[in-house]
Write a protein that holds these residues in place. Structure first.
Motif, PDB file in Angstrom:
ATOM      1  N   LYS A 184      -2.479 -73.639  18.546  1.00 21.59           N
ATOM      2  CA  LYS A 184      -2.716 -72.636  17.522  1.00 21.59           C
ATOM      3  C   LYS A 184      -1.593 -72.681  16.494  1.00 21.59           C
ATOM      4  O   LYS A 184      -0.426 -72.853  16.857  1.00 21.59           O
ATOM      5  N   ALA A 186       0.092 -70.687  13.073  1.00 29.46           N
ATOM      6  CA  ALA A 186       0.145 -69.434  12.312  1.00 29.46           C
ATOM      7  C   ALA A 186       1.328 -69.472  11.353  1.00 29.46           C
ATOM      8  O   ALA A 186       2.269 -70.259  11.511  1.00 29.46           O
ATOM      9  N   VAL A 189       1.540 -65.198   5.263  1.00 29.95           N
ATOM     10  CA  VAL A 189       0.905 -65.303   3.949  1.00 29.95           C
ATOM     11  C   VAL A 189       0.914 -63.911   3.334  1.00 29.95           C
ATOM     12  O   VAL A 189       0.267 -62.992   3.861  1.00 29.95           O
ATOM     13  N   ASP A 190       1.653 -63.751   2.241  1.00 27.37           N
ATOM     14  CA  ASP A 190       1.794 -62.437   1.595  1.00 27.37           C
ATOM     15  C   ASP A 190       2.314 -61.389   2.567  1.00 27.37           C
ATOM     16  O   ASP A 190       1.867 -60.238   2.580  1.00 27.37           O
ATOM     17  N   GLU A 192       1.849 -61.209   5.744  1.00 24.63           N
ATOM     18  CA  GLU A 192       1.014 -60.994   6.921  1.00 24.63           C
ATOM     19  C   GLU A 192       0.810 -62.308   7.671  1.00 24.63           C
ATOM     20  O   GLU A 192       0.663 -63.368   7.056  1.00 24.63           O
ATOM     21  N   SER A 193       0.805 -62.217   9.002  1.00 30.93           N
ATOM     22  CA  SER A 193       0.607 -63.400   9.828  1.00 30.93           C
ATOM     23  C   SER A 193      -0.854 -63.846   9.764  1.00 30.93           C
ATOM     24  O   SER A 193      -1.773 -63.024   9.876  1.00 30.93           O
ATOM     25  N   ARG A 194      -1.052 -65.137   9.588  1.00 28.27           N
ATOM     26  CA  ARG A 194      -2.412 -65.678   9.466  1.00 28.27           C
ATOM     27  C   ARG A 194      -2.519 -66.970  10.274  1.00 28.27           C
ATOM     28  O   ARG A 194      -1.604 -67.775  10.291  1.00 28.27           O
ATOM     29  N   GLU A 195      -3.651 -67.136  10.974  1.00 31.26           N
ATOM     30  CA  GLU A 195      -3.886 -68.351  11.756  1.00 31.26           C
ATOM     31  C   GLU A 195      -4.727 -69.341  10.957  1.00 31.26           C
ATOM     32  O   GLU A 195      -5.538 -68.942  10.119  1.00 31.26           O
ATOM     33  N   PHE A 196      -4.555 -70.629  11.254  1.00 26.70           N
ATOM     34  CA  PHE A 196      -5.261 -71.684  10.539  1.00 26.70           C
ATOM     35  C   PHE A 196      -6.010 -72.573  11.528  1.00 26.70           C
ATOM     36  O   PHE A 196      -5.605 -72.731  12.685  1.00 26.70           O
TER      37      PHE A 196
END
Length: 238
Positions: A184, A186, A189-190, A192-196
């Motif tokens: 996983k 992460a 982004v701005d 905030e944590s975001r997963e890809f």
């Protein structure tokens, strides 16, 4: 369309008779599991001959109607032949794809799955595509039960595709057993944590022709279900 002859008998058109004959054959097919179940060229010609022989001599079939019926026959026959040719072409293309795909046996391919297979020795590799730059890209490794095994920071990354490498060890450096693990990715982004989305590499064991649907399938090491050849994102180096 139905006409009445001098003897008071009903004279069905060629197409109506054909439709009735097809419906009768469908009913027979429900009771009989073997034998012919398709109308062939001889059936068309037989129906046309019977229609000409039984037509009202005072009201014969017009030339335009006859031409229309013959054109319909030619169209049906042409479509049948075209379907057979397409079937042969599809079979040939599938066989050719399978022959080409056989060169993938023993090689690694990139598939759209964040779950990969770790062998007894070594680790796992994958790929992540970032839509934008990240100051710090974090990678998490989890086992099949979803338990966290290891995390590591890959640092700042620009937009684009980036290869992931896990050496197969836990936080203490212990080599983990073979099995299925998940990668996983992460990042912030701005604020905030975001997963890809992550893709992983898998080794090709064998090639299948599929279930008659024209799809070439790949049996991958560690996976119970095969993957379509069309789903492969990248072929690893030899």
């Amino acid at each position: 369309m139905t006409s009445i002859n001098g003897a008071g008998q009903s004279n069905l058109s060629y197409l109506d008779q054909l439709k009735g004959m097809q419906e009768k054959k469908l009913q027979e097919d429900q009771k009989v599991t073997t034998g012919q179940n398709e109308l062939k060229q001889e059936d068309f010609l037989s129906l046309l001959t019977k229609q000409l022989a039984q037509q009202d001599p005072f009201k014969p079939v017009g030339n335009d109607q006859m031409i229309a019926q013959m054109a319909s026959f030619a169209t049906v026959d042409g479509i049948t032949q075209m379907n057979e040719q397409f079937g042969s072409l599809n079979s040939a293309m599938t066989s050719n794809q399978a022959l080409q795909a056989s060169s993938l046996v023993g090689r690694d391919v990139l598939i759209p799955s964040s779950t990969g297979v770790k062998q007894a020795e070594g680790g796992m590799a994958g790929m992540v595509k970032l839509p934008q730059a990240l100051d710090n890209m974090m990678v998490r490794v989890e086992n099949e039960q979803g338990q966290l095994i290891k995390t590591f920071d890959m640092g700042a990354k620009p937009p684009g595709e980036h290869r992931l490498e896990w050496d197969g060890t836990d936080e203490r450096g212990n080599v983990l057993p073979e099995g299925r693990y998940q990668l996983k990715v992460a990042g912030l982004v701005d604020g905030e944590s975001r997963e890809f989305d992550v893709s992983t590499y898998a080794n090709v064991n064998s090639v299948l022709l599929g279930n008659g649907d024209g799809n070439v399938m790949l049996n991958l090491a560690g996976f119970d279900s095969p993957f379509k050849l069309a789903e492969v994102l990248e072929v690893g180096k030899v």
